[in-house]
Design an enzyme around this catalytic site. Sequence first.
Site, PDB file in Angstrom:
ATOM      1  CG  HIS A   1      33.351  40.645  43.273  1.00  0.00           C
ATOM      2  ND1 HIS A   1      33.962  41.833  43.629  1.00  0.00           N
ATOM      3  CD2 HIS A   1      32.167  41.007  42.722  1.00  0.00           C
ATOM      4  CE1 HIS A   1      33.195  42.843  43.335  1.00  0.00           C
ATOM      5  NE2 HIS A   1      32.092  42.371  42.781  1.00  0.00           N
TER       6      HIS A   1
ATOM      7  CG  ASN B   1      37.582  40.358  40.432  1.00  0.00           C
ATOM      8  OD1 ASN B   1      37.340  39.221  40.828  1.00  0.00           O
ATOM      9  ND2 ASN B   1      38.420  40.581  39.440  1.00  0.00           N
ATOM     10  CB  ALA B   2      35.345  46.029  41.787  1.00  0.00           C
TER      11      ALA B   2
ATOM     12  NE  ARG C   1      56.740  51.325  50.187  1.00  0.00           N
ATOM     13  CZ  ARG C   1      57.489  50.831  49.200  1.00  0.00           C
ATOM     14  NH1 ARG C   1      58.262  49.783  49.426  1.00  0.00           N
ATOM     15  NH2 ARG C   1      57.472  51.380  47.993  1.00  0.00           N
TER      16      ARG C   1
ATOM     17  CG  ASP D   1      35.388  33.773  35.603  1.00  0.00           C
ATOM     18  OD1 ASP D   1      36.502  34.065  36.074  1.00  0.00           O
ATOM     19  OD2 ASP D   1      34.583  34.631  35.171  1.00  0.00           O
TER      20      ASP D   1
ATOM     21  CG  ASP E   1      29.470  38.830  39.916  1.00  0.00           C
ATOM     22  OD1 ASP E   1      28.376  39.311  40.249  1.00  0.00           O
ATOM     23  OD2 ASP E   1      30.406  39.513  39.468  1.00  0.00           O
TER      24      ASP E   1
END
Length: 385
Positions: A218, A221-222, A229, A250, A274
């Site tokens: 994904h 995300n996360a 830089r 989504d 997911d």
Amino acid sequence: MSLSDRHALAADFIFDGDTLRENHAVVVDGATIAAVVPRRELPAAIAVRDMPAGAWLAPGFIDVQVNGGGDVLFNDVPTSEGIAAIAAAHRRFGTTALLPTLISDTPDRMQAALAAVQRMVGVHPGVLGIHLEGPFLSPERPGVHDPAAIRRPHMDDIAMLTGLRDGVTLVTLAPEQAPPGFVAALARAGVRVSLGHSMATYEETQRAIAEGLTGFTHLFNAMRPLASRDPGPIGAALETPGCWFGLIVDGAHVHPSVLRLALRGAGQAMLVTDAMPPVGGTRASFTLYGQEITVQGGQCLRADGTLAGAALDMASAVRNVVTQIGLPLTTALRLASTSPAAFLGLSGALGRLAPDYRADLVAFDEDINVLATWVAGQGSDDLPR
């Protein structure tokens, strides 16, 4: 098989993974595809199932990140029955092959999940293997994963992670948490390694790619964000042709403008859902790590507002690529089938409608509502719309 044992599936539009063909038919012989031919060239004796006017036939969707479905969470039900329920729920939305995904959990739960998948691979053709998302993640980027379950990997973990005798094993990890040579050992054993829930720098990501990492879970995300830089893992993913990155389309996880930019990069994009238990289920809430997750506005949310997976099915993801990002439907279909097949090393068997490929197909109408599916030649009844 004799000609009388074959049958054909005909539609106004057939996308074979490369080319859009009008008024053609797919000839199915047992579990495999025998040919894709103009409808007029079908033998008179062959049984033909005609799709409704305006319908499409395409390669069945492949989802490499499925946490649950049909009101079942894989972490809670790491059994053959749990996997079958999840696969059945997603088949309603055109997914004909998937990786049940276990998010960060205990070693015992991981062993149970691996054993359940081992029993299913080769028996249930829609189950391609397993995705272990964690627990070897960055404590700085846990997302909805339980911080108590997150830990650094050790070389002793290699035996468990390579224990699946058949099928594909995909491991999502934060490479900066792994000891030197850990990614290389997994890759040598045939495990697909993906970066996710990570604060890896660009340089750390490049080292992991050199060791054999080929995926990004994904994307955006996360993980460490992209900066001018400090390109981090996102910069590495978008510039590396030999890597694939999953996108959750989504409307909540990633802004459509950012998705359009990502799709212009050199890396290989693929759609993932997911998905959580509400997909194909009847309940709008479930429990994860002892906390209630509710579906609000089409999103799975923890009480503090943290996204907890997605209430997304693959047909909707394909539709969103067209309506939210503005890509052609044929491109969206590749992202849902041809690309994930290539990422998993299965591009010679899945993701296309061509002779000797497995007969995994999805039929849908002009609004991308799924009408029927076939897995290894076995068709579903017409699905409710």
